[in-house]
Design a protein around this motif. Structure first.
Motif, short mmCIF file in Angstrom:
data_model
loop_
_atom_site.label_atom_id
_atom_site.label_comp_id
_atom_site.label_asym_id
_atom_site.label_seq_id
_atom_site.Cartn_x
_atom_site.Cartn_y
_atom_site.Cartn_z
N TYR A 55 38.56 44.29 43.81
CA TYR A 55 38.51 45.75 43.86
C TYR A 55 39.84 46.46 44.08
N CYS A 56 40.86 45.77 44.50
CA CYS A 56 42.03 46.48 44.99
C CYS A 56 43.26 46.42 44.10
N TYR A 57 43.53 45.31 43.47
CA TYR A 57 44.82 45.11 42.84
C TYR A 57 44.81 45.39 41.34
N ASN A 58 45.98 45.78 40.83
CA ASN A 58 46.11 46.15 39.42
C ASN A 58 46.78 45.08 38.58
N LYS A 59 47.67 44.30 39.17
CA LYS A 59 48.41 43.27 38.43
C LYS A 59 48.10 41.91 39.06
N ILE A 60 47.32 41.12 38.33
CA ILE A 60 46.85 39.83 38.84
C ILE A 60 47.28 38.75 37.85
N ILE A 61 47.71 37.62 38.37
CA ILE A 61 48.11 36.52 37.48
C ILE A 61 47.35 35.24 37.83
N TYR A 62 47.18 34.40 36.83
CA TYR A 62 46.71 33.03 37.00
C TYR A 62 47.77 32.14 36.41
N LEU A 63 48.09 31.08 37.10
CA LEU A 63 49.15 30.17 36.69
C LEU A 63 48.62 28.74 36.81
N SER A 64 48.67 28.01 35.71
CA SER A 64 48.19 26.62 35.75
C SER A 64 49.18 25.74 36.50
N GLN A 65 48.67 24.71 37.11
CA GLN A 65 49.50 23.76 37.86
C GLN A 65 50.63 23.22 36.99
N SER A 66 50.34 22.92 35.74
CA SER A 66 51.32 22.36 34.81
C SER A 66 52.27 23.43 34.24
N GLU A 67 51.90 24.70 34.42
CA GLU A 67 52.61 25.84 33.84
C GLU A 67 52.52 25.86 32.32
N ASP A 68 51.57 25.12 31.75
CA ASP A 68 51.36 25.11 30.30
C ASP A 68 50.75 26.41 29.80
N TRP A 69 49.95 27.06 30.64
CA TRP A 69 49.34 28.34 30.29
C TRP A 69 49.32 29.23 31.53
N ILE A 70 49.40 30.50 31.29
CA ILE A 70 49.39 31.49 32.36
C ILE A 70 48.66 32.74 31.86
N ILE A 71 48.13 33.51 32.78
CA ILE A 71 47.38 34.71 32.42
C ILE A 71 47.91 35.89 33.23
N TYR A 72 48.20 36.98 32.53
CA TYR A 72 48.63 38.23 33.17
C TYR A 72 47.51 39.25 32.96
N CYS A 73 47.03 39.83 34.04
CA CYS A 73 45.89 40.75 33.99
C CYS A 73 46.33 42.12 34.51
#
Length: 194
Positions: free
Chosen positions: A105-123
Motif C-alpha cells: 500500500y505504501c511504496y511507489n518504486k519496488i524492485i525484485y532482484l534474482s539471486q543470480s542477477e540474471d533477471w530483475i524487475i522494476y515496478c
C-alpha cells in the motif's frame, strides 16, 4: 543496497532506463500484479529458469532513507522461493510501524532482484507498470509462453499507458513531456535488443 546498485540506476526513474547495461531484453506487466499473492508463481517460474533459491524485494522510494535512519537498515527483504502464497502475502502486507506501511500500500518504486542477477524487475506505481529485464541468454518468446501476461513495451503503452494519459493529463505535465515523447523514450529504452 550495493547489490541493487550493481543492477539498477537507482537515481533514475521511468521513462529513463533504470537498468544497467547487461540487461537487454524486456517484458512488461501491470503494476498491480506484483501486489497479488499469485505473483509468487511468476517469481517461481523465473527462479526455476535461473536456478535461484531466493529473490530480493527492495524499495527505491526516497522514504527508504528515512526507513534506514529509523530502523538502521534499508527496506530490503530476502524472500526464499519455496514459500507459500500466504507467506508471500504476509511479506508484502507487513507494516513495521504505522508511518512505514506495507509494500502493498505504501511504496511507489519496488524492485525484485534474482539471486543470480540474471533477471530483475522494476515496478513503478505512478506509471502503473512493472518491467522485467533479462540478460541476453533468455528467449523472450519462450518466456511469453511461461508468463503469458507479460508483454512488450509497445503493447504496454497501448494497453496500460495510453488510457492513463487520457485520464491523467497532470501525470504527463509532471513529467514535462508530450505523450509522443514519452512513448518514444519508453520504446527506445525498453525495446528488446538482440
Amino acid at each position: 543496497m550495493n547489490i541493487i546498485k550493481h543492477c539498477f540506476y537507482i537515481e533514475k526513474e521511468l521513462p529513463n532506463n533504470v537498468f544497467k547495461n547487461e540487461y537487454k531484453k524486456f517484458l512488461c506487466e501491470d503494476f498491480d500484479l506484483i501486489l497479488d499473492e499469485k505473483f509468487l508463481e511468476n517469481l517461481k517460474i523465473l527462479s526455476k529458469l535461473s536456478k535461484d533459491k531466493y529473490v530480493i524485494l527492495g524499495i527505491l522510494d526516497k522514504k527508504n532513507q528515512s526507513f534506514y535512519e529509523h530502523f538502521g537498515c534499508f527496506n530490503v527483504i530476502k524472500i526464499p522461493i519455496d514459500i507459500t502464497n500466504k507467506e508471500f502475502e504476509e511479506i508484502i502486507d507487513f507494516e513495521p510501524q504505522k508511518e512505514y506501511q506495507s509494500v502493498r500500500y505504501c511504496y511507489n518504486k519496488i524492485i525484485y532482484l534474482s539471486q543470480s542477477e540474471d533477471w530483475i524487475i522494476y515496478c513503478d506505481r505512478e506509471f502503473e507498470i512493472s518491467i522485467l529485464a533479462l540478460k541476453n541468454n533468455y528467449d523472450i518468446e519462450h518466456l511469453k509462453t511461461l508468463l503469458p501476461r507479460w508483454i512488450s513495451i509497445e503493447e504496454t503503452i497501448e494497453t496500460y499507458l495510453s488510457p492513463m494519459f487520457t485520464v491523467m493529463p497532470k501525470f504527463l505535465k509532471s513529467l514535462n513531456m508530450s505523450k509522443t515523447d514519452l512513448k518514444k523514450t519508453l520504446i527506445k529504452n525498453y525495446t528488446n535488443l538482440l
